[in-house]
Design a protein around this motif. Structure first.
Motif, short mmCIF file in Angstrom:
data_model
loop_
_atom_site.label_atom_id
_atom_site.label_comp_id
_atom_site.label_asym_id
_atom_site.label_seq_id
_atom_site.Cartn_x
_atom_site.Cartn_y
_atom_site.Cartn_z
N TRP A 145 -7.87 24.87 -11.63
CA TRP A 145 -7.69 23.84 -10.61
C TRP A 145 -8.38 22.58 -11.08
CZ3 TRP A 145 -4.64 25.48 -6.62
CH2 TRP A 145 -4.50 26.87 -6.45
N LEU A 146 -7.76 21.45 -10.88
CA LEU A 146 -8.35 20.20 -11.33
C LEU A 146 -8.21 19.12 -10.26
CD1 LEU A 146 -5.70 18.35 -12.09
CD2 LEU A 146 -5.82 19.57 -14.24
N ALA A 147 -9.07 18.12 -10.37
CA ALA A 147 -9.03 16.98 -9.45
C ALA A 147 -8.28 15.83 -10.12
CB ALA A 147 -10.44 16.56 -9.08
N LEU A 148 -7.53 15.09 -9.33
CA LEU A 148 -6.87 13.88 -9.82
C LEU A 148 -7.62 12.67 -9.26
CD1 LEU A 148 -3.07 14.71 -9.37
CD2 LEU A 148 -4.39 14.72 -11.49
N SER A 149 -7.88 11.69 -10.12
CA SER A 149 -8.52 10.47 -9.67
C SER A 149 -7.54 9.67 -8.82
CB SER A 149 -8.98 9.63 -10.86
OG SER A 149 -7.84 9.13 -11.57
N ALA A 150 -8.05 8.65 -8.15
CA ALA A 150 -7.17 7.81 -7.33
C ALA A 150 -6.09 7.17 -8.20
CB ALA A 150 -8.01 6.74 -6.62
N ASP A 151 -6.46 6.72 -9.39
CA ASP A 151 -5.48 6.11 -10.29
C ASP A 151 -4.44 7.12 -10.74
OD1 ASP A 151 -6.72 3.67 -10.10
OD2 ASP A 151 -7.86 3.90 -11.96
N GLN A 152 -4.86 8.35 -11.04
CA GLN A 152 -3.92 9.37 -11.48
C GLN A 152 -2.98 9.78 -10.36
OE1 GLN A 152 -6.95 12.06 -12.85
NE2 GLN A 152 -6.63 11.53 -15.00
N LYS A 153 -3.50 9.85 -9.12
CA LYS A 153 -2.62 10.15 -7.99
C LYS A 153 -1.60 9.04 -7.80
CE LYS A 153 -5.79 13.02 -5.28
NZ LYS A 153 -6.56 13.12 -4.02
N GLU A 154 -2.05 7.81 -7.99
CA GLU A 154 -1.16 6.66 -7.81
C GLU A 154 -0.03 6.68 -8.83
OE1 GLU A 154 -1.42 1.76 -7.59
OE2 GLU A 154 -3.23 2.98 -7.65
N GLU A 155 -0.30 7.23 -10.01
CA GLU A 155 0.72 7.30 -11.05
C GLU A 155 1.89 8.20 -10.64
OE1 GLU A 155 -1.19 6.69 -15.43
OE2 GLU A 155 -1.63 8.58 -14.44
N ILE A 156 1.60 9.26 -9.90
CA ILE A 156 2.65 10.23 -9.58
C ILE A 156 3.07 10.18 -8.13
CG2 ILE A 156 1.94 11.82 -11.39
CD1 ILE A 156 0.54 13.52 -9.30
N ASP A 157 2.43 9.35 -7.33
CA ASP A 157 2.76 9.30 -5.92
C ASP A 157 2.31 7.96 -5.36
OD1 ASP A 157 3.75 10.09 -3.51
OD2 ASP A 157 2.24 11.63 -3.12
N TYR A 158 2.66 7.66 -4.15
CA TYR A 158 2.13 6.48 -3.48
C TYR A 158 1.91 6.83 -2.02
CZ TYR A 158 7.15 6.01 -2.56
OH TYR A 158 8.46 6.25 -2.23
N ILE A 159 0.96 6.12 -1.40
CA ILE A 159 0.62 6.41 -0.02
C ILE A 159 1.42 5.50 0.90
CG2 ILE A 159 -1.70 7.14 -0.64
CD1 ILE A 159 -2.71 4.44 0.41
N PHE A 160 1.49 5.91 2.18
CA PHE A 160 2.13 5.06 3.18
C PHE A 160 1.28 3.82 3.41
CE2 PHE A 160 2.67 3.55 7.49
CZ PHE A 160 4.05 3.44 7.58
N ARG A 161 1.94 2.65 3.44
CA ARG A 161 1.23 1.41 3.69
C ARG A 161 1.84 0.70 4.88
NH1 ARG A 161 0.26 -1.42 -2.29
NH2 ARG A 161 -1.71 -0.36 -2.74
N GLY A 162 0.97 0.01 5.65
CA GLY A 162 1.44 -0.85 6.71
C GLY A 162 1.82 -2.21 6.18
N LEU A 163 2.04 -3.16 7.10
CA LEU A 163 2.49 -4.49 6.71
C LEU A 163 1.35 -5.43 6.35
CD1 LEU A 163 5.23 -4.99 9.46
CD2 LEU A 163 5.53 -4.16 7.12
N ASP A 164 0.10 -5.05 6.67
CA ASP A 164 -1.03 -5.91 6.40
C ASP A 164 -1.27 -6.05 4.91
OD1 ASP A 164 -1.24 -5.86 9.11
OD2 ASP A 164 -3.12 -4.74 9.18
N LYS A 165 -2.03 -7.10 4.54
CA LYS A 165 -2.44 -7.22 3.15
C LYS A 165 -3.40 -6.07 2.82
CE LYS A 165 -6.09 -10.57 4.25
NZ LYS A 165 -6.56 -11.95 4.03
N VAL A 166 -3.38 -5.63 1.58
CA VAL A 166 -4.17 -4.47 1.17
C VAL A 166 -5.57 -4.92 0.78
CG1 VAL A 166 -4.35 -2.59 -0.49
CG2 VAL A 166 -2.11 -3.27 0.39
N THR A 167 -6.58 -4.28 1.38
CA THR A 167 -7.97 -4.57 1.04
C THR A 167 -8.66 -3.27 0.63
OG1 THR A 167 -8.68 -4.28 3.34
CG2 THR A 167 -8.10 -6.51 2.63
N ASP A 168 -9.73 -3.42 -0.13
CA ASP A 168 -10.47 -2.26 -0.63
C ASP A 168 -11.85 -2.23 0.00
OD1 ASP A 168 -12.53 -1.18 -2.89
OD2 ASP A 168 -10.64 -0.09 -2.96
N ASN A 169 -12.22 -1.07 0.54
CA ASN A 169 -13.52 -0.89 1.16
C ASN A 169 -14.21 0.30 0.51
OD1 ASN A 169 -15.75 -0.95 2.84
ND2 ASN A 169 -14.71 0.04 4.56
N ASN A 170 -14.97 0.01 -0.55
CA ASN A 170 -15.68 1.06 -1.28
C ASN A 170 -14.74 2.17 -1.75
OD1 ASN A 170 -18.21 -0.19 -0.96
ND2 ASN A 170 -18.48 0.76 1.06
N GLY A 171 -13.61 1.75 -2.31
CA GLY A 171 -12.66 2.70 -2.86
C GLY A 171 -11.67 3.24 -1.86
#
Length: 209
Positions: A145-171
């Motif tokens: 079993w292995l963990a995928l980093s946020a970047d690696q998950k983003e490579e193979i999938d994407y999350i649901f996003r709303g219409l607001d501009k995207v901001t980052d809060n401590n990852g």
């Protein structure tokens, strides 16, 4: 998922990552871009010898062949596979099942090391350039079993996003959206807020008779 439920694997849920073994201390593994097929074929030949006590079975060492088909591209890992073949370098490979996780949220995967045995590049005039890379695996592949980093998950999938501009809060991404959950099925709560002009115009649309 309960232990008594069976997950039916889909071919598209199995994705291959690779890395030159010599780069293990300096690079993360890379998703092979544009994958169209991944074949994982461990096998052990057996032989039967007839004796006075009956048939006696013998088996050979495990042999594993891996084949990855992908659209030819200019990624670093695609070039490194050429380097591995030309210079007989060992590569690390992972087959990650992105639909199967354990209680810790880690993904089921196979890990192996081997050399590139063939790199078939097809370039038909009326089709996209494709590569079919075969690997000869050393030893016995390992499961885990292995963990995928946020970047690696983003490579193979994407999350649901709303219409607001995207901001980052401590990852943690904030985008005004909330991902769909199983408990959302059938939910409808009428809004008590005043309707905007845009919402009014949407509600005044007349359905065709």
């Amino acid at each position: 998922m309960a232990n008594n439920q069976v997950l039916q694997m889909q071919g598209g849920d199995v994705v291959a990552y690779a890395r030159l073994l010599e780069n293990a201390a300096t690079e993360s593994a890379s998703l092979i871009p544009g994958q169209t097929s991944f074949e994982f074929d461990p096998q052990r030949d057996s032989d039967s010898t007839t004796t006075k006590d009956g048939a006696f079975q013998t088996s050979s060492s495990l042999e594993t062949d891996v084949e990855v088909d992908f659209i030819n591209n200019t990624s670093v890992i695609a070039d490194q596979m050429y380097d591995a073949l030309l210079n007989n370098k060992v590569m690390e490979l992972w087959a990650v099942h992105r639909s199967r996780t354990n209680a810790e949220g880690k993904f089921y995967a196979w890990y192996m090391q081997g050399t590139v045995s063939e790199d078939d590049n097809s370039n038909d005039a009326d089709d996209i350039s494709e590569r079919d890379v075969s690997f000869a695996i050393n030893g016995v592949p390992k499961r885990g079993w292995l963990a995928l980093s946020a970047d690696q998950k983003e490579e193979i999938d994407y999350i649901f996003r709303g219409l607001d501009k995207v901001t980052d809060n401590n990852g943690i991404e904030t985008n005004g959206g909330t991902d769909w959950a199983k408990t959302d099925e059938g939910i409808y709560i009428p809004s008590t807020a005043p309707k905007s002009v845009d919402n009014q115009s949407l509600n005044n649309v007349v359905e065709p008779s």
